[in-house]
Write a protein that holds these residues in place. Structure first.
Motif, PDB file in Angstrom:
ATOM      1  N   ARG A 247     -12.562  56.387  15.399  1.00  0.00           N
ATOM      2  CA  ARG A 247     -12.575  54.999  14.970  1.00  0.00           C
ATOM      3  C   ARG A 247     -11.821  54.127  15.973  1.00  0.00           C
TER       4      ARG A 247
ATOM      5  N   GLY B  31      -9.779  51.766  15.619  1.00  0.00           N
ATOM      6  CA  GLY B  31      -8.426  51.338  15.306  1.00  0.00           C
ATOM      7  C   GLY B  31      -8.437  50.460  14.080  1.00  0.00           C
ATOM      8  N   PRO B  32      -7.261  50.011  13.645  1.00  0.00           N
ATOM      9  CA  PRO B  32      -7.201  49.280  12.390  1.00  0.00           C
ATOM     10  C   PRO B  32      -7.903  47.931  12.429  1.00  0.00           C
TER      11      PRO B  32
ATOM     12  N   THR C  56     -19.391  50.979   7.813  1.00  0.00           N
ATOM     13  CA  THR C  56     -18.987  52.260   7.228  1.00  0.00           C
ATOM     14  C   THR C  56     -20.160  52.923   6.523  1.00  0.00           C
TER      15      THR C  56
ATOM     16  N   ASP D  99     -13.219  43.642  16.504  1.00  0.00           N
ATOM     17  CA  ASP D  99     -11.967  43.868  15.784  1.00  0.00           C
ATOM     18  C   ASP D  99     -12.128  43.603  14.293  1.00  0.00           C
TER      19      ASP D  99
ATOM     20  N   ALA E  83     -13.902  46.697  12.932  1.00  0.00           N
ATOM     21  CA  ALA E  83     -12.927  47.783  12.805  1.00  0.00           C
ATOM     22  C   ALA E  83     -12.015  47.567  11.605  1.00  0.00           C
ATOM     23  N   GLY E  84     -11.605  46.328  11.384  1.00  0.00           N
ATOM     24  CA  GLY E  84     -10.737  46.040  10.247  1.00  0.00           C
ATOM     25  C   GLY E  84     -11.420  46.276   8.919  1.00  0.00           C
TER      26      GLY E  84
ATOM     27  N   ASP F 166     -13.979  48.311   8.445  1.00  0.00           N
ATOM     28  CA  ASP F 166     -14.164  49.755   8.315  1.00  0.00           C
ATOM     29  C   ASP F 166     -12.897  50.420   7.796  1.00  0.00           C
ATOM     30  N   THR F 167     -11.762  50.043   8.349  1.00  0.00           N
ATOM     31  CA  THR F 167     -10.494  50.620   7.900  1.00  0.00           C
ATOM     32  C   THR F 167     -10.266  50.340   6.419  1.00  0.00           C
TER      33      THR F 167
ATOM     34  N   ALA G  24     -13.038  52.255   4.250  1.00  0.00           N
ATOM     35  CA  ALA G  24     -12.793  53.707   4.231  1.00  0.00           C
ATOM     36  C   ALA G  24     -11.583  54.040   3.364  1.00  0.00           C
ATOM     37  N   ALA G  25     -10.534  53.216   3.463  1.00  0.00           N
ATOM     38  CA  ALA G  25      -9.350  53.444   2.631  1.00  0.00           C
ATOM     39  C   ALA G  25      -9.687  53.285   1.153  1.00  0.00           C
TER      40      ALA G  25
ATOM     41  N   GLY H  40     -17.367  56.097  10.294  1.00  0.00           N
ATOM     42  CA  GLY H  40     -17.229  54.803  10.930  1.00  0.00           C
ATOM     43  C   GLY H  40     -18.480  54.246  11.577  1.00  0.00           C
TER      44      GLY H  40
END
Length: 338
Positions: free
Chosen positions: A35, A37-38, A133, A278, A281-282, A284-285, A288-289, A311
Motif C-alpha cells: 500500500r 501509505g496512510p 479497496t 494521496d 491512499a487515505g 483505502d487506509t 481497510a481499517a 489495496g
C-alpha cells in the motif's frame, strides 16, 4: 453454447474465490504492491453511492463501511442508493463526479461485466475510476421459498427439466454475476431453461420470492443469510467450491450437481479517475481499517462476507483482468447484445 462444455468452471474463471483470495494475499507477500501509505482523507462529507436498491448485499456492505469510517474519522458519511440500468446509473454518477475523493462508488463485479453487456456506456470501468479497496468476496446462492416444493438443488434441476422455461428465477439485475452463474450452470446441466426475471437489486427480488411471485433466486449470499436462518427462505446451493461458514447446512453446487464449480462475487470501493493519489491512499487506509475493525467485521463475516481489504493496485488489476475475461463469459452465456 459454451466453447468448452466439458471443462469445469473453476479457478480459470474471473470469479474464482481462490483467485480473489490469492490476489489479496499478494499484498502482504510482495513489497512491489504494498500500500502507498496512510495518505489523507478529504475534508467534507463522504458520500457512498450504492448502484442497487436498499437492502441487498452491496447496500449492506456500503452502509457498514460508511458507518465505521464515519465513526473512526468523527465526520458525517452518507449512503445514497442510485439503482437502475443494471448498476450503470450509480456508476455513471460517480464517474462524472468531481475527483475530490468525496464521492465513492460501492461497486460489484457488475462494473466489469457491463463493459461487455452495454457497448455504449458513458463511462469505462477502468479509465473512468480510480480503484480504492477490494473489500470482500462472497458466494452466489440459489435460494427458494419453503412453499415452492423445491427442497434440494436436485429438486430444482428436476423441475427445470420437467418444465423448460417455466420456472421463474429472479436476479438482482440483468447481467449481474448471479445471472452469469445461472446461465453457466444451466449449460453445464445439459441446457436447462428457466425464465430469468431481473430486478433493481437483491432486496426487491427477495421480497417477491418470499411472497411466492418467484420460484427461485440467484443472489449474493449475505443478502439473504438472515432469511435462510429463520426459515423464510430455503438455501439450495452455493456457487463456491466450499460451503459458506455463515450457512454451513447449505451444500455447494460442486458437491451436488456441478462438479468443479467455484464462482465468487466481489465488491469494492472506487472514486472518479483523476482523484489525487494521496486521497486514494487515505480512503483505502480508512476503508481497510473499517473492514477489519470491531464495528463492521463481525457483522459482515456473520452474514457470509469474506473480508479481503486489498489495496488499489490489486483491485485495479482485478478489474482490468475481469473486463477482458468477462467478455468471454458473457459471450459463452449467450448474453452479448442481450
Amino acid at each position: 453454447m459454451l466453447k468448452h462444455p466439458d471443462r469445469g468452471i473453476s479457478c480459470g474463471t474471473p470469479v474464482s474465490r481462490r483467485r480473489l483470495l490469492a490476489a489479496a494475499a499478494t499484498v502482504v507477500a510482495s513489497p512491489r504492491i504494498a500500500r502507498a501509505g496512510p495518505g489523507r482523507v478529504p475534508a467534507g462529507t463522504l458520500r457512498f453511492i450504492v448502484p442497487f436498491a436498499p437492502g441487498g448485499s452491496v447496500d449492506v456492505l456500503g452502509r457498514a463501511v460508511a458507518k465505521a469510517v464515519g465513526e473512526a474519522l468523527g465526520r458525517q458519511t452518507l449512503v445514497e442508493n442510485v439503482a437502475g440500468g443494471s448498476t450503470n446509473l450509480g456508476s455513471e454518477r460517480v464517474a462524472k463526479a468531481a475527483p475530490d475523493g468525496l464521492t465513492i462508488l460501492v461497486a460489484s463485479d457488475s462494473l466489469a461485466i457491463n463493459k461487455s453487456l452495454f457497448p455504449r456506456l458513458s463511462f469505462d470501468p477502468v479509465a473512468s475510476f480510480a480503484p480504492v479497496t477490494l473489500a470482500i468476496t462472497a458466494p452466489q446462492l440459489l435460494v427458494t421459498h419453503p412453499r415452492s416444493g423445491l427442497n434440494t438443488v436436485a429438486d430444482y434441476v428436476a423441475a427445470a427439466r420437467a418444465r423448460p422455461g417455466e420456472l421463474k428465477v429472479g436476479l438482482p439485475g440483468h447481467g449481474v454475476i448471479g445471472h452469469l452463474a445461472s446461465e453457466l450452470i444451466n449449460r453445464r446441466l445439459a441446457g436447462l431453461k428457466v425464465n430469468h426475471i431481473p430486478y433493481n437489486g437483491g432486496a426487491p427480488a427477495s421480497r417477491d420470492l418470499i411472497g411466492g411471485h418467484l420460484d427461485a433466486l440467484y443472489i449474493t449470499l449475505p443478502a439473504v443469510t438472515a432469511q435462510v436462518r429463520d426459515g423464510a427462505l430455503r438455501g439450495l446451493a452455493t456457487t463456491t467450491a466450499q460451503r459458506s461458514a455463515a450457512l454451513p447446512d447449505v451444500p455447494s453446487f460442486a458437491e451436488t450437481v456441478v462438479q468443479g464449480l467455484d464462482l465468487a462475487s466481489w465488491q469494492g470501493f472506487l472514486v472518479p479517475a483523476g482523484t489525487p493519489a494521496d486521497l486514494v491512499a487515505g480512503l483505502d487506509t480508512a476503508i481497510a481499517a473499517a473492514l477489519r475493525g470491531p464495528s463492521a467485521r463481525p457483522a459482515l463475516e456473520g452474514l457470509g462476507f469474506d473480508i479481503v481489504a486489498a489495496g488499489p493496485e490489486v483491485f485495479g488489476k482485478l478489474i482490468r483482468d475481469d473486463v477482458a475475461r468477462f467478455a468471454q463469459i458473457v459471450h459463452d452465456a449467450g448474453l452479448a447484445g442481450a
